[in-house]
Design an enzyme around this catalytic site. Sequence first.
Site, short mmCIF file in Angstrom:
data_model
loop_
_atom_site.label_atom_id
_atom_site.label_comp_id
_atom_site.label_asym_id
_atom_site.label_seq_id
_atom_site.Cartn_x
_atom_site.Cartn_y
_atom_site.Cartn_z
N LYS A 110 0.84 -1.21 0.00
CA LYS A 110 0.00 0.00 0.00
C LYS A 110 0.87 1.25 0.00
CE LYS A 110 -4.40 -1.77 1.37
NZ LYS A 110 -4.70 -2.85 2.31
N LYS A 190 -4.40 -8.94 -10.21
CA LYS A 190 -5.28 -9.52 -9.18
C LYS A 190 -6.56 -8.69 -9.11
CE LYS A 190 -6.13 -9.67 -4.35
NZ LYS A 190 -6.22 -9.02 -3.16
N LYS A 193 -10.67 -4.16 -5.53
CA LYS A 193 -11.40 -2.91 -5.71
C LYS A 193 -10.44 -1.74 -5.85
CE LYS A 193 -12.10 -2.95 -0.79
NZ LYS A 193 -12.04 -4.37 -0.47
P1 ADP Z 1 -9.84 -6.15 -2.32
O1 ADP Z 1 -8.56 -6.71 -2.82
O2 ADP Z 1 -10.82 -5.93 -3.41
O3 ADP Z 1 -9.61 -4.92 -1.49
P2 ADP Z 1 -10.32 -7.47 0.21
O4 ADP Z 1 -8.91 -7.23 0.55
O5 ADP Z 1 -11.37 -6.70 0.93
O6 ADP Z 1 -10.50 -7.25 -1.38
O7 ADP Z 1 -10.60 -9.03 0.32
C1 ADP Z 1 -11.64 -9.68 1.05
C2 ADP Z 1 -11.44 -11.19 0.96
O8 ADP Z 1 -11.52 -11.64 -0.39
C3 ADP Z 1 -10.07 -11.65 1.46
O9 ADP Z 1 -10.18 -12.86 2.14
C4 ADP Z 1 -9.26 -11.81 0.21
O10 ADP Z 1 -8.23 -12.71 0.37
C5 ADP Z 1 -10.31 -12.27 -0.79
N1 ADP Z 1 -9.97 -11.78 -2.12
C6 ADP Z 1 -9.98 -10.49 -2.55
N2 ADP Z 1 -9.61 -10.39 -3.83
C7 ADP Z 1 -9.37 -11.66 -4.25
C8 ADP Z 1 -8.97 -12.23 -5.50
N3 ADP Z 1 -8.75 -11.48 -6.57
N4 ADP Z 1 -8.81 -13.56 -5.55
C9 ADP Z 1 -9.05 -14.35 -4.48
N5 ADP Z 1 -9.45 -13.88 -3.29
C10 ADP Z 1 -9.61 -12.55 -3.15
#
Ligand code: ADP
Length: 321
Positions: A110, A190, A193
């Site tokens: 980040k 990946k 959001k």
């Molecule tokens: P983002 O990356 O969109 O900010 P979060 O960090 O809020 O998403 O992730 C919430 C959950 O979803 C976590 O357990 C994370 O490991 C899973 N997750 C998020 N993006 C992915 C992805 N592209 N593939 C697999 N799991 C994901």
Amino acid sequence: MRVLSGVQPSGTLHIGNYFGAIRQFIELQEQHECFYFLADYHALTTVQDPGRLRGLVGDLAAAFLAFGLDPIRSVLYRQSDIPEITELNWYLSTVTSMGLLQRCHSFKDKVGQGMVPNHGLFAYPVLMAADILIVKSDMVPVGKDQKQHLEVTRDIAGAFHATYGDEVFTLPKPMILDRVAVVPGIDGRKMSKSYGNTIDIFGPEKPIRKAIMSITTDSTPVEEPKPNEDSTLYQLAKVFAPKGEEAWVEKAFREGGTGYGTIKKQVFEWFIETFGPARERFDQMKSDPGAVEEVLVDGAGRAREAIAPLMDNVRRAVGIR
Ligand code: ADP
Ligand code: TRP
């Protein structure tokens, strides 16, 4: 076995969240005692708009229920309804070395992306350790990107035990679903959001269709076989293909004659097949916010009851009681 996991209400839910995390949560409730929570304190490290945060918390609770979380069998709660979590967070922070947190990829990423980090973002893994250790969970299902945070949790628990000579915590194991460990976004990175490359689950169909239709592809002509290695569309099509339909995807890439547009339309149809029922239930939940709130209040009560004995032990171990 006791299972725990949390999701931050920090953005609209996308298919990465579902396939990488929430789907497993729902399946696990068949066989285990499950605790799931909305990590609203964690979300504050990035969402600093009160109206938006409230909305996202409501949406996430509705989404859990729409996906089939059974609020009687499992415990669903809001992190901020459990004051003991922030209390434990403090005890843990006093046995956590700065170096341990400085090594965390998620923090470094980040900052690398240009985010000006606040202390909350730096200390994020300690709060996460408190979430996990407080319910004495044996297993924590998460996406691959959270694996390091679980290692940190184990390290922090170990540091506490070493400092106080009192084994109060259960060391949790991560549970990572390898088959769809990382869902790619429509641009091939990946899905996240923060990259704006998501396929969202709820909300109007039109922008979702548009996102699927704009999945990055190369310029192989319709009639030619298409490379599937490194193909984002191939990976996403495999994620969505219902059982028995994977062969269709393989063939469409291998044999030529099927254009990328046709494959994308199929992916959109599978999206609607997969998520249609949950999308309907989500709308029902959203029209009855009182019922959703009731579930969260009940969950908080049950969670606080479950964690009380551990908190007694922790307070005694450190000498606060
Ligand atoms: P983002 O990356 O969109 O900010 P979060 O960090 O809020 O998403 O992730 C919430 C959950 O979803 C976590 O357990 C994370 O490991 C899973 N997750 C998020 N993006 C992915 C992805 N592209 N593939 C697999 N799991 C994901
Ligand atoms: N950090 C997790 C994520 O971004 C969310 C989270 C907070 C969590 N506390 C947790 C996940 C405890 C599992 C267990 O996805």
